[in-house]
Design an enzyme around this catalytic site. Structure first.
Site, mmCIF file in Angstrom:
data_model
loop_
_atom_site.group_PDB
_atom_site.id
_atom_site.type_symbol
_atom_site.label_atom_id
_atom_site.label_comp_id
_atom_site.label_asym_id
_atom_site.label_seq_id
_atom_site.Cartn_x
_atom_site.Cartn_y
_atom_site.Cartn_z
ATOM 1 N N PRO A 1 16.016 -13.090 -6.778
ATOM 2 C CG PRO A 1 15.647 -15.100 -5.362
ATOM 3 C CD PRO A 1 16.618 -14.047 -6.243
ATOM 4 C CD GLU A 2 12.266 -7.240 -6.784
ATOM 5 O OE1 GLU A 2 11.677 -6.580 -5.927
ATOM 6 O OE2 GLU A 2 12.277 -7.276 -7.916
ATOM 7 C CE LYS B 1 15.888 -7.195 -2.472
ATOM 8 N NZ LYS B 1 16.632 -6.361 -3.260
ATOM 9 N NE ARG C 1 19.274 -3.410 -10.977
ATOM 10 C CZ ARG C 1 18.710 -3.835 -9.754
ATOM 11 N NH1 ARG C 1 19.053 -3.319 -8.583
ATOM 12 N NH2 ARG C 1 17.796 -5.047 -9.647
#
Length: 324
Positions: free
Chosen positions: A2-3, A59, A314
């Site tokens: 999750p961000e 985060k 990424r």
DNA sequence: AATGAAACCTGACAGC
DNA sequence: TGCTGTCAGGTTTCAT
């Protein structure tokens, strides 16, 4: 996994469900990977602590803990018969306030007794920090609920429920911090940073702007999805060197980042694969993605096929026409 | 000093 | 059905 928006959603969900509850005991799995503090330290800090607040920092999920005086502790084989009363909450009583007479004056005083205000006035005794990594989950459930594979920690709560940490890939991290050291991950909160400060973060950096956005020591909380979405909304290609971006464009990026994060939080985050919040609900922001995960599909603005390139390991998605 | 690539892991999914 | 290869929202570490 999750961000910022997902962690924010999870932290809010947890706050409503476990704030005020007391951790009675801790069970830790055999895998040491997720533990940044020692197992002993974690168990000793969490057990007999009241969860004063749950909030997000970058985060990370932060549980502010207050030590609870142990009601009845069997001292070396001798059981104390007299069960001491739970110490009264550390909150000032409304009635003790001289002005708490009329309804109107009582209300705002009671409103002051929220976790947020409590932590403002008195720092927590300790903090429990959870980073969910890519696949970490925190769930609140009944003790009878089946224990999921890859469960690494179970906290038994005084309310009878359990708070469990599950993480298949073990990229998540658990740690505890005792007051007054406190937890500071570095970086600034993207939703709080001023435009001036934001621009200063990136000036002179030779790294691609996408990499800089992902650098948690600069801006904390932005991850791959929201970096791509923010760059699309500001018309900047992921590979552009941060130093080569004008102040004006950085100002646009500043607004785009905050806009994207706010919208995502409002929709409960993005659900890709198995992300769910503390209530098991999926988010809806994935339907708002304009570039992320849309390789080959037409740009929603100009129709050009969205490109995907690998940058710093990424996936990065962008429209070659809209982003320069 | 700063940048990029690799490594850390398991699970899901596509293609054969 | 089952194998192989690829990919994954994050961070840290190790070479350049």
């Amino acid at each position: 996994m999750p961000e910022l928006p997902e962690v924010e959603t999870i932290a809010r969900g947890l706050a409503t469900r476990v704030s005020g509850d007391v951790i009675e005991s801790i069970w830790l799995g055999s895998k040491p990977e997720p533990l940044k503090s020692s197992a002993l330290e974690i168990a000793a800090t969490l057990e007999h602590s009241r969860i004063a607040a749950v909030r997000r920092v970058g985060k990370h999920i932060v549980f502010d803990l207050d030590r609870v005086e142990r009601a009845s502790v069997p001292a070396k084989g001798r059981r104390s018969k007299t069960r001491r009363k739970e110490p009264a909450a550390r909150l000032p009583r409304p009635s003790s306030t001289p002005h708490a007479v009329g309804e109107k004056s009582v209300r705002p005083i009671q409103a002051n007794l929220t976790q947020a205000n409590l932590t403002q006035t008195k720092p927590p005794d300790a903090q429990w920090i959870v980073h969910l990594g890519m696949t970490g989950r925190l769930v609140v459930c009944e003790p009878a609920a089946e224990i999921a594979k890859h469960t690494h920690l179970i906290a038994k709560l005084a309310s009878g429920r359990e708070l469990r940490f599950i993480d298949p890939r073990m990229f998540g991290k658990l740690s505890v911090h005792l007051h007054p050291v406190g937890f500071d991950p570095g970086g600034v909160e993207p939703l709080e940073v001023s435009e001036q400060r934001f621009i200063a973060l990136f000036r002179g950096r030779k790294t691609p702007i996408k990499s800089a956005l992902l650098n948690q020591k600069l801006l904390r909380g932005v991850g791959n999805i929201y970096a791509d979405e923010s760059l699309f909304r500001s018309g900047i290609r992921p590979r552009r060197r941060a130093a080569a971006i004008t102040r004006q464009q950085l100002g646009t990026l500043h607004r785009a980042v905050r806009e994207v994060l706010r919208e995502a939080i409002a929709l409960g985050g993005s659900s890709i694969s198995d992300y769910v919040d503390a209530d098991g609900e999926e988010g809806f922001f994935q339907f708002q993605h304009r570039v992320y995960g849309r390789e080959g599909e037409p740009c929603l603005v100009c129709g050009t096929a969205i490109r995907r390139v690998v940058l710093a390991g990424r996936s990065s998605h962008y429209c070659a026409n809209c982003q320069k």
